[in-house]
Design a protein around this motif. Structure first.
Motif, mmCIF file in Angstrom:
data_model
loop_
_atom_site.group_PDB
_atom_site.id
_atom_site.type_symbol
_atom_site.label_atom_id
_atom_site.label_comp_id
_atom_site.label_asym_id
_atom_site.label_seq_id
_atom_site.Cartn_x
_atom_site.Cartn_y
_atom_site.Cartn_z
ATOM 1 N N ARG A 1 16.637 -8.729 -30.686
ATOM 2 C CA ARG A 1 17.018 -8.980 -31.994
ATOM 3 C C ARG A 1 17.778 -7.650 -32.683
ATOM 4 N N SER A 2 17.651 -6.569 -32.119
ATOM 5 C CA SER A 2 18.303 -5.353 -32.452
ATOM 6 C C SER A 2 19.903 -5.424 -31.876
ATOM 7 N N ALA A 3 19.779 -6.073 -30.832
ATOM 8 C CA ALA A 3 21.126 -6.005 -30.090
ATOM 9 C C ALA A 3 22.040 -7.153 -30.655
ATOM 10 N N LEU A 4 21.135 -8.131 -31.307
ATOM 11 C CA LEU A 4 22.394 -9.169 -31.945
ATOM 12 C C LEU A 4 22.633 -8.614 -33.561
ATOM 13 N N TRP A 5 21.707 -7.626 -34.082
ATOM 14 C CA TRP A 5 22.103 -7.422 -35.325
ATOM 15 C C TRP A 5 23.041 -6.322 -35.099
ATOM 16 N N GLN A 6 23.121 -5.514 -34.170
ATOM 17 C CA GLN A 6 24.141 -4.562 -34.072
ATOM 18 C C GLN A 6 25.606 -5.122 -33.922
ATOM 19 N N ARG A 7 25.638 -6.454 -33.203
ATOM 20 C CA ARG A 7 26.885 -6.963 -33.071
ATOM 21 C C ARG A 7 27.130 -7.549 -34.475
ATOM 22 N N LEU A 8 26.427 -8.315 -34.993
ATOM 23 C CA LEU A 8 26.578 -8.730 -36.524
ATOM 24 C C LEU A 8 27.053 -7.987 -37.566
ATOM 25 N N SER A 9 26.590 -6.491 -37.372
ATOM 26 C CA SER A 9 26.646 -5.740 -38.485
ATOM 27 C C SER A 9 28.114 -4.810 -38.246
ATOM 28 N N TYR A 10 28.567 -4.792 -36.886
ATOM 29 C CA TYR A 10 29.514 -4.296 -36.561
ATOM 30 C C TYR A 10 30.834 -5.317 -36.797
ATOM 31 N N ASN A 11 30.557 -6.308 -36.227
ATOM 32 C CA ASN A 11 31.576 -7.406 -36.446
ATOM 33 C C ASN A 11 31.763 -7.934 -37.729
ATOM 34 N N TYR A 12 30.839 -8.268 -38.606
ATOM 35 C CA TYR A 12 30.873 -9.262 -39.678
ATOM 36 C C TYR A 12 30.403 -8.244 -41.041
ATOM 37 N N LEU A 13 29.432 -7.550 -41.018
ATOM 38 C CA LEU A 13 28.886 -6.634 -42.122
ATOM 39 C C LEU A 13 29.834 -6.037 -42.502
ATOM 40 N N ALA A 14 30.496 -5.168 -41.472
ATOM 41 C CA ALA A 14 31.558 -4.261 -41.973
ATOM 42 C C ALA A 14 32.774 -4.485 -42.424
ATOM 43 N N LEU A 15 32.966 -6.075 -42.645
ATOM 44 C CA LEU A 15 33.973 -6.575 -43.088
ATOM 45 C C LEU A 15 33.559 -7.244 -44.344
#
Length: 652
Positions: free
Chosen positions: A362-376
């Motif tokens: 779950r942590s690994a998934l969120w890291q990707r979502l945060s970096y690639n989507y949330l940051a935008l």
């Protein structure tokens, strides 16, 4: 003595079983049983015991035991059989029974770990909840309900009885519940444990509130989420998605959310925008924000070999394993070979699945979502195929961090939503909301917004969704939405389908979340309803507060607000939107009127003309193609939304 008082609860130890009975909330009791140790960390929806300050325990000399906790009392006999009573009246709400004539106790255990828990059945009892099922029934008495997720099934093992109790089968094992005329039986395919929770309520609202206290309250609905959503399968490019939002605004149509569906990534498991067709997603998000539109992006749990995350997830042990050895693999169409909507079990690229039940995954998934989507600036994630969608033979072989599929497979969608909700909350978003295709008990605490899956575009399907949505509401999930017009099939050039689309969107106008799906022209009738939805948003904000504080679902059966009206318990094709608005969808082709039952205890204004009707009566309501029957409780401020001229106001 067979019973003892330990740690605030009752325990019974025999050669075959440990039985624990304990208060779990002001008006509720939890029951657990196992042949060996009662594992405190077993997966489920009951994380910690709520306060039960007034619970009273006693052990008489006759070998029985008693626990009184608010409105609920349990009597345990010397053989370990339990009866649940309403404390004040002494009325039996529910009682365990032996599963077979030769079996002394109510619990049966098989050598392979399968467990069965049997209860008495009652004449006249009506049973609701159990998640989302396409069988087309609201009262599920007489049904056998499989406790397993699929594209169109979300198994939430919470049962709401007309006798005044709610029961949570707190076991994420696959299995079934048999709602027979002589027995109610819960079956877990594996795990060797019994775990259930019972609450008593004088009203359905009492039961729903107790369930929310025990399994989690839903967050407040974000302000943007109560407006119009537009989803379009396989929007392939940045320009195509922006054109949808621009067209809405150019036509003066309200739009709050647009969904970036699947195939916007290079490979499954990249969880990012593909560069050539989505060259500047940051600019896209900004333009949408300037238009007043929120972007939601599709997230799938499948992980393609060669994707950005596959090797790291595999090395860390964060992919679902196969009971036969290695990783669980199933074919799914990749970006390169997908032309239409993906379907599980067909041809395609062999793919693995990230393990949502593993905290590290779950942590690994969120890291990707945060970096690639949330940051935008993307803050809404559409959790597609989160059952996870697997061919049945592969699903049975899945081994999760939480346990084999037969023991824990149903809990996957709960933890998938949890991964995103906890990530958003850590980033400062206190109102996470995630459209999901599957859910389990407690999913509401993570902002789950359930939809019915890939359903057909027919009037029969619409009728089934009306009942399914009400059972979802009685399962603790307040946010329900459907593909207006259905998902599979439907020709916009066919007049018969256009009628279905209009009727479905009218139903969606009064749903907790209103969503259009596909590429269809805005018929004038549809346009009027889009603007009506905008006018309903302040009322929906009030209902969001109620869902958050007391668990009350915005869309609910008539009996929720009128439990004393016996007829209200029988109506399965109407619903209340909050306490003041009664909606009667039209789900028959060619129908231009329909009977509407108006519950007793109130007077009702017909929003088409302003005529007042007494409650406790059935009214033959007109239903021309431009509207469905909607009645407002007399005296409610909501009446101001309607002009009472036979036409709904467009709000402009």
């Amino acid at each position: 003595m067979p019973y003892s008082i330990r740690a605030g609860g009752l325990e019974r130890h025999t050669r075959d079983e440990i039985l624990r009975i304990e208060p779990w909330g002001p008006h509720a009791i939890r029951v657990r049983a196992a042949a060996g140790v009662l594992a405190p960390a077993a997966p489920g929806a009951l994380d910690s015991s709520p306060s039960s300050p007034h619970a009273e325990l006693s052990i008489p000399d006759d070998g029985s035991a008693h626990l009184a906790n608010g409105r609920l009392t349990v009597e345990a006999d010397a053989d370990g059989r339990l009866r649940f009573l309403h404390t004040a009246s002494g009325r039996e709400l529910l009682a365990e029974k032996g599963p077979y004539t030769w079996h002394r106790g109510p619990r049966a255990r098989a050598a392979d770990g399968r467990m069965e828990q049997s209860f008495e059945a009652y004449d006249g009892e009506r049973l609701f909840g159990l998640g989302r099922h396409p069988h087309g029934r609201l009262d599920q008495k007489g049904c056998v309900i499989d406790l397993v997720h699929s594209d169109t099934v979300a198994a939430i093992p919470f049962l709401h009885s007309s006798r005044g109790y709610g029961l949570l089968w707190n076991n994420p094992a696959t299995g079934r519940v048999e709602l027979g005329s002589d027995t109610t039986r819960w079956v877990a395919d594996a795990g060797g444990r019994i775990d259930y929770w019972v609450t008593a309520g004088d009203t359905p609202a009492d039961i729903v509130a107790a369930y929310a206290d025990a399994t989690g309250h839903p967050p407040l609905l974000p302000e943007w989420a109560s407006g119009v959503w537009q989803s379009k399968p396989h929007c392939r490019t940045q320009g195509e998605l922006l054109a949808v939002a621009r067209e809405f605004k150019d036509r003066g149509l309200p739009l709050s959310v647009v969904v970036c569906d699947s195939v916007h990534w290079p490979r499954m498991g990249d969880w990012r925008f593909e560069e050539s067709e989505w060259p500047d997603p940051g600019a896209m998000v900004k333009e949408l924000r300037d238009l007043g539109v929120k972007l939601a992006v599709s997230v799938w749990p499948t992980v393609e070999p060669g994707s950005d995350t596959y090797d790291a997830l595999r090395s860390a042990g964060h992919l679902v394993r196969d009971a036969g050895g290695g990783l669980l693999i199933a074919p799914w169409p990749s970006r390169d070979d997908r032309q239409g909507a993906p379907t599980g079990g067909g041809s395609g690229t062999p793919m693995a699945y990230y393990d949502a039940t593993d905290p590290g995954a779950r942590s690994a998934l969120w890291q990707r979502l945060s970096y690639n989507y949330l940051a935008l600036g993307v803050g809404c994630f559409w959790l597609e195929a989160c059952e996870p969608d697997l061919p049945s033979e592969a699903s049975a072989r899945a081994v999760y961090a939480a346990g084999p599929a037969a023991e824990a497979g149903c809990i996957y969608p709960l933890h998938h939503a949890r991964a995103v909700a906890e990530g958003l909350r850590a980033a400062g978003e206190e109102r996470p909301l995630m459209p999901v295709r599957a859910a389990w008990a407690g999913s509401q605490r993570y902002g789950a917004a359930l939809w019915p899956g890939d359903i057909p575009a027919t009037f029969d399907s619409l009728a089934r969704q009306i009942r399914a949505g009400l059972n979802v509401a009685m399962s603790g999930i307040p946010w329900w939405h459907t593909d207006s017009g259905g998902f599979q099939g439907g020709d916009p050039d066919d007049p018969a389908y256009r009628e279905l689309l209009i009727r479905w969107l009218q139903y969606g106008t009064f749903s907790p979340i209103m969503r259009l799906n596909g590429d269809r022209e805005p018929h004038p009738v549809l346009t009027v309803h889009l603007h009506l939805r905008e006018r309903l948003r302040p009322y929906l904000a009030e209902l969001s507060e109620q869902a958050h504080t007391i668990g009350a679902p915005p869309m609910r059966p008539l009996f929720f607000d009128f439990p004393e009206d016996e007829r209200a318990w029988e109506v399965d094709d109407q619903f209340m939107l909050g306490p003041d608005l009664l909606v009667a969808p039209v789900y028959v082709a060619g129908a231009r009127s329909r009977p509407v039952y108006l519950p007793s205890g109130a007077k009702w204004l017909d929003t088409a003309c302003g005529t007042a009707h007494e409650g406790g009566t059935t009214h033959d309501a007109d239903a021309p193609l431009d509207r469905i029957p909607v009645f407002v409780r007399q005296g409610a401020a909501l009446a101001a939304l309607f002009t009472f001229t036979g036409v709904l106001p467009d709000g402009r």
